[in-house]
Enzyme design. Structure first.
Site, short mmCIF file in Angstrom:
data_model
loop_
_atom_site.label_atom_id
_atom_site.label_comp_id
_atom_site.label_asym_id
_atom_site.label_seq_id
_atom_site.Cartn_x
_atom_site.Cartn_y
_atom_site.Cartn_z
N PRO A 141 0.84 -1.21 0.00
CA PRO A 141 0.00 0.00 0.00
C PRO A 141 0.87 1.25 0.00
O PRO A 141 1.74 1.40 0.86
CB PRO A 141 -0.80 -0.11 1.31
CG PRO A 141 -0.66 -1.53 1.75
CD PRO A 141 0.66 -2.01 1.21
N GLU A 142 0.66 2.11 -0.97
CA GLU A 142 1.41 3.36 -1.06
C GLU A 142 0.50 4.49 -0.57
O GLU A 142 -0.65 4.26 -0.22
CB GLU A 142 1.84 3.61 -2.52
CG GLU A 142 2.85 2.60 -3.03
CD GLU A 142 4.25 2.80 -2.45
OE1 GLU A 142 4.48 3.84 -1.81
OE2 GLU A 142 5.09 1.92 -2.63
#
Ligand SMILES: [Zn+2]
Length: 273
Positions: free
Chosen positions: A2-3
């Site tokens: 997850p960015e």
């Protein structure tokens, strides 16, 4: 992984169901995440969530007393809002049951994340938060700021913008794509970035992240259903993971190398040192 855009989408997805809700029960099935789950988390039962904020890739679920539940999704984590009776899936580690009849469920197969209770008095000085650089989407992250921050750095520009002390949340894909859009070679020494180029790069970083968050908006409903596993956003990529493929602008082949231990892609024609 997850960015920043996925974390921001998570924030927007859970906030309407969490803000204003009381905590009726905290269920912890595993404590051994990358950082151990706070053993005193259940003592928050009875508190009310009043905010869901994001700092870098951390989510901060604030209660009315200022006590905060700090969450990081690590490499593979997700937060969903489910009915409390919903079957626990493998890798569902924590459930926070809310007084509104919903439950916040933390899922993390690789257990690289964290769920930690932080006292109000420790929030400003918390070791995980204190040294973070500016937020890329905030107004105070400007070309002027970036230019000043890189003045004495001789590392390649791509390495510098991925350093959380320079700016938070610019991961490998976003760094590669932003540099392409700004026409900057990833190996340019950071201290050689001119003021006009710094302006261009900041604009490109904001644009790439904002586009990704906009795309994530289409997955918001997924936070409130049983198989809510918000997908990764399929942005149209110009260079990232396109080694040897033709540049979408000039048609030349995209180059690849490893820079700062990260795969790096660029167009030798469109991007200049
Ligand atoms: Zn090109």
């Amino acid at each position: 992984m997850p960015e920043l855009p996925e974390v921001e989408t998570t924030r927007r997805g859970i906030a309407p169901h969490v803000v204003g809700a009381g905590i009726s029960e905290v269920i912890i099935r595993r404590y051994d995440l990358r950082w151990p789950v706070s053993e005193n988390l259940p003592e928050l039962e009875g508190a009310v969530f009043v905010s869901v904020k994001r700092r870098s890739k951390y989510l901060l679920l604030g209660t009315e007393t200022g006590e905060t539940v700090l969450v990081h999704l690590g490499m593979s984590g997700s937060l969903r809002v489910v009915p409390p009776a919903e079957d626990w899936k493998k890798h569902d580690h924590i459930g926070i049951t809310l007084t509104n009849g919903l439950q916040l469920r933390y899922h993390d197969p690789r257990r690289f994340g964290l769920v930690m209770r932080v006292a109000a008095s420790e929030l400003q000085t918390h070791p995980l938060l204190a040294s973070l650089g500016p937020e890329p989407l905030e107004a105070d992250f400007t070309g002027k700021h970036l230019h000043a921050a890189l003045r004495n750095k001789t590392v390649p520009i791509k390495v510098a913008v991925m350093d959380a002390k320079t700016v938070v949340g610019v991961g490998n894909i976003y760094a590669s794509e932003s540099l392409f859009r700004a026409g900057i070679h990833p190996k340019l020494p950071a201290d050689k970035l001119t003021k006009p180029k710094a302006e261009k790069l900041v604009a490109a970083i904001k644009e790439v992240l904002a586009e990704s968050i906009t795309q994530g908006g289409t997955t918001l409903r997924d936070f409130l259903n049983s198989d809510g596993q918000p997908g990764y956003f399929k942005q149209r990529l110009f260079v990232y993971d396109r080694k040897g493929e033709p540049c979408r602008v000039c048609g030349e082949k995209i180059f690849h190398c490893v820079l700062g231990q990260r795969a790096t892609y660029w167009c030798g024609v469109c991007q200049k040192r």
